[in-house]
Write a protein that holds these residues in place. Sequence first.
Motif, mmCIF file in Angstrom:
data_model
loop_
_atom_site.group_PDB
_atom_site.id
_atom_site.type_symbol
_atom_site.label_atom_id
_atom_site.label_comp_id
_atom_site.label_asym_id
_atom_site.label_seq_id
_atom_site.Cartn_x
_atom_site.Cartn_y
_atom_site.Cartn_z
ATOM 1 N N MET A 1 13.253 -61.948 138.217
ATOM 2 C CA MET A 1 13.389 -62.092 139.668
ATOM 3 C C MET A 1 14.724 -62.729 140.037
ATOM 4 O O MET A 1 15.375 -62.326 141.011
ATOM 5 C CB MET A 1 12.232 -62.932 140.209
ATOM 6 N N ALA A 2 15.117 -63.737 139.245
ATOM 7 C CA ALA A 2 16.370 -64.435 139.544
ATOM 8 C C ALA A 2 17.579 -63.512 139.421
ATOM 9 O O ALA A 2 18.559 -63.673 140.157
ATOM 10 C CB ALA A 2 16.523 -65.638 138.611
ATOM 11 N N THR A 3 17.524 -62.543 138.514
ATOM 12 C CA THR A 3 18.659 -61.611 138.378
ATOM 13 C C THR A 3 18.864 -60.776 139.635
ATOM 14 O O THR A 3 19.951 -60.251 139.870
ATOM 15 C CB THR A 3 18.474 -60.655 137.183
ATOM 16 N N GLN A 4 17.813 -60.670 140.425
ATOM 17 C CA GLN A 4 17.876 -59.841 141.627
ATOM 18 C C GLN A 4 18.023 -60.647 142.910
ATOM 19 O O GLN A 4 17.765 -60.145 144.009
ATOM 20 C CB GLN A 4 16.618 -58.963 141.702
ATOM 21 N N GLY A 5 18.426 -61.889 142.758
ATOM 22 C CA GLY A 5 18.751 -62.698 143.931
ATOM 23 C C GLY A 5 17.603 -63.468 144.541
ATOM 24 O O GLY A 5 17.793 -64.167 145.540
ATOM 25 N N LEU A 6 16.396 -63.366 143.959
ATOM 26 C CA LEU A 6 15.288 -64.182 144.441
ATOM 27 C C LEU A 6 15.430 -65.610 143.891
ATOM 28 O O LEU A 6 16.171 -65.848 142.932
ATOM 29 C CB LEU A 6 13.948 -63.595 144.007
ATOM 30 N N ILE A 7 14.709 -66.532 144.511
ATOM 31 C CA ILE A 7 14.711 -67.926 144.060
ATOM 32 C C ILE A 7 13.302 -68.240 143.568
ATOM 33 O O ILE A 7 12.424 -68.632 144.344
ATOM 34 C CB ILE A 7 15.133 -68.891 145.183
ATOM 35 N N PRO A 8 13.054 -68.045 142.269
ATOM 36 C CA PRO A 8 11.706 -68.241 141.749
ATOM 37 C C PRO A 8 11.399 -69.696 141.423
ATOM 38 O O PRO A 8 12.152 -70.347 140.686
ATOM 39 C CB PRO A 8 11.687 -67.380 140.481
ATOM 40 N N GLN B 1 4.585 -67.558 128.774
ATOM 41 C CA GLN B 1 5.804 -66.872 128.352
ATOM 42 C C GLN B 1 6.191 -65.803 129.364
ATOM 43 O O GLN B 1 7.352 -65.691 129.763
ATOM 44 C CB GLN B 1 5.597 -66.260 126.968
ATOM 45 N N HIS B 2 5.204 -65.031 129.769
ATOM 46 C CA HIS B 2 5.452 -63.985 130.768
ATOM 47 C C HIS B 2 5.913 -64.593 132.090
ATOM 48 O O HIS B 2 6.830 -64.070 132.740
ATOM 49 C CB HIS B 2 4.182 -63.162 130.974
ATOM 50 N N ALA B 3 5.299 -65.704 132.492
ATOM 51 C CA ALA B 3 5.665 -66.343 133.759
ATOM 52 C C ALA B 3 7.144 -66.705 133.790
ATOM 53 O O ALA B 3 7.846 -66.476 134.781
ATOM 54 C CB ALA B 3 4.811 -67.584 133.990
ATOM 55 N N VAL B 4 7.636 -67.264 132.676
ATOM 56 C CA VAL B 4 9.037 -67.701 132.625
ATOM 57 C C VAL B 4 9.985 -66.498 132.668
ATOM 58 O O VAL B 4 10.973 -66.501 133.417
ATOM 59 C CB VAL B 4 9.282 -68.553 131.367
ATOM 60 N N THR B 5 9.704 -65.480 131.890
ATOM 61 C CA THR B 5 10.611 -64.327 131.851
ATOM 62 C C THR B 5 10.494 -63.495 133.118
ATOM 63 O O THR B 5 11.476 -62.896 133.571
ATOM 64 C CB THR B 5 10.350 -63.488 130.596
ATOM 65 N N VAL C 1 12.378 -70.147 127.921
ATOM 66 C CA VAL C 1 13.267 -71.023 128.703
ATOM 67 C C VAL C 1 14.689 -70.946 128.154
ATOM 68 O O VAL C 1 15.663 -70.861 128.903
ATOM 69 C CB VAL C 1 12.762 -72.483 128.697
ATOM 70 N N ILE C 2 14.800 -70.951 126.820
ATOM 71 C CA ILE C 2 16.134 -70.879 126.210
ATOM 72 C C ILE C 2 16.740 -69.487 126.357
ATOM 73 O O ILE C 2 17.816 -69.316 126.944
ATOM 74 C CB ILE C 2 16.062 -71.250 124.710
ATOM 75 N N HIS C 3 16.039 -68.493 125.823
ATOM 76 C CA HIS C 3 16.624 -67.163 125.641
ATOM 77 C C HIS C 3 16.727 -66.364 126.935
ATOM 78 O O HIS C 3 17.726 -65.680 127.178
ATOM 79 C CB HIS C 3 15.788 -66.383 124.613
#
Length: 589
Positions: A345-352, A336-340, A368-370
């Motif tokens: 990271m994605a909000t800050q322009g990284l490509i996770p 769960q932590h890995a996904v969030t 994954v959904i929320h």
Amino acid sequence: MKNLLDNISTPQDLRKLNPAQLPQVAKELREFIIDIIATKEGHLGASLGVVELTIAIHYLFDTPNDLLIWDVGHQAYGHKILTGRKDVFHTNRQFGGVAGFPSRKESKFDAFGVGHSSTSISAALGMAIASNLKGATEKHHIAVIGDASIASGMAFEALNHAGVSKANLLIVLNDNAIGIDPSVGALKEYLTKVKTDKRLAAQNNIIKALNFDYSGPIDGHNLPKLLSELERLKSVKGPKFLHIITTKGKGLQKAEEDQVTYHAPGKFDKISGERIPKEENLFTKYQDVFGKTIVELAKQNEKIVAITPAMLTGSSLKLMLQEFPKRTFDVGIAEQHAVTLAAGMATQGLIPFCTIYSTFLQRAFDQVIHDVALQNLPVVFCLDRAGLVGEDGATHHGVFDLAYLRIIPNLIIFAPRNEIELRNILYTAQLGLKNPIAIRYPRGKGTIHNWQQTLQKIEIGKGICLQKGNKTAVLSIGTIAKNVSDALELIEDSSSFSHYDMRFVKPLDEQLLHTIFEKHQTIITVEDGVIKGGFGSSILEFAAKNNSPHQIKSLGIPDEFIEHGAIEKLQHKIGLDANSLANLFEFFS
């Protein structure tokens, strides 16, 4: 000296011995496990590490009346051997044989079925509460959990609840500083300090703060000490916590020295411990195709980061860690932590690139959904071990992902047919996608030698035609395309069959589907995921939406949990091997 294990089939037999004989039982039990696993394969190191603990628990507690739960279950081989399965243990993980993990349907001594981590405390607490409600207050409930699993959020949630319960619950922390890969995180560092600083264990103790009667740490290979402490804890009321220190792979030098490899080493020499090389296979594992490709991409794109929940080696992200240690994150057993984390990271322009086994992504469905899809964040989910995984069985088959991911808005779903397709979709995913994408690929090796070809962009939502016919269209998704192609070659005249690799479950290539439905009378879908709600369902939905009169046959994983066994045998059993497919296709020729 007489072999004591020969006369032990159940814990009742074990309890007839005097305590001074138990170290000899431990020696024989280790030798028995090593002897079988050396030729039959399986999870070795974890079971060797808890031999003394296994003996001590079954010797002192009234199992199966007292309930024993093993977290994950990698370490339960000794338990199985002592609880009526010694004579059939040689069938471990084989089709029709003993399961590699505890299973309620297999034995009354397996109090709870496991395979995924961090469930033991919750389950044992539930059982203990049930015992209280039924007035069985003297019944014992024991959960054995490792230091990697106890760091998971679910385990903490259970500890938080258990600490304010009146439950007769004993948690044994089997602390060996390793899960499959070495344990990580602040809790691991804390446990390391506790081992060396007795004042920390006595005073500044996290477990004590949660209202547990804490004891330890003690040597988990010292049987007299284990017996003494467990005997004392039997008389302590309420939630109890025993911290033991063990060595994963104890008793086999090679397994102690290389704990990652000897978690599941394959075949090895039972005397020297040296691994026996497998027959040469020049093809590459899909996990290594992924691991090598992400390193190649990360060298060109500094925005790429990689995340895994405790599967650095299994997912081949070790390669990324070696090249880019600051851009590779093992977050422990915390899907769960890995996904969030990836979403943040994605909000800050990284490509996770969030790399998780298919079966374990189930544990992070809401995230994954929320946290990803609802916000349309371009996280790249790389789902290793998709489809049937073989000997690990029902707890590990990655057969639900297509069905449960397909219902999520914004999410792209792609299944590569081969290694080249996997490379190309990984390349495409880091070129600036505006949506999250899930890429699922199987366990095991591919079929192409020269897969390291020039990277090419894949057009999102486009399938391809592999063979043209005029009567029946077979639509496949992912690597099961190989079985379909082999099946069509087995048919004497396959000219009436078309074969399409749809590639994307979402978005579907509706333009191509309209062409397929116009040119063919019958449609057959083939997938290595569950039939209900999966790829075939998406084609049926398309047909219904377009008022199609076509006959449509969906093939895939039936609506049941599939047992353990070699993938080829499992595919044959459910009709997905090439021969079975060929026989079915001929009805439509």
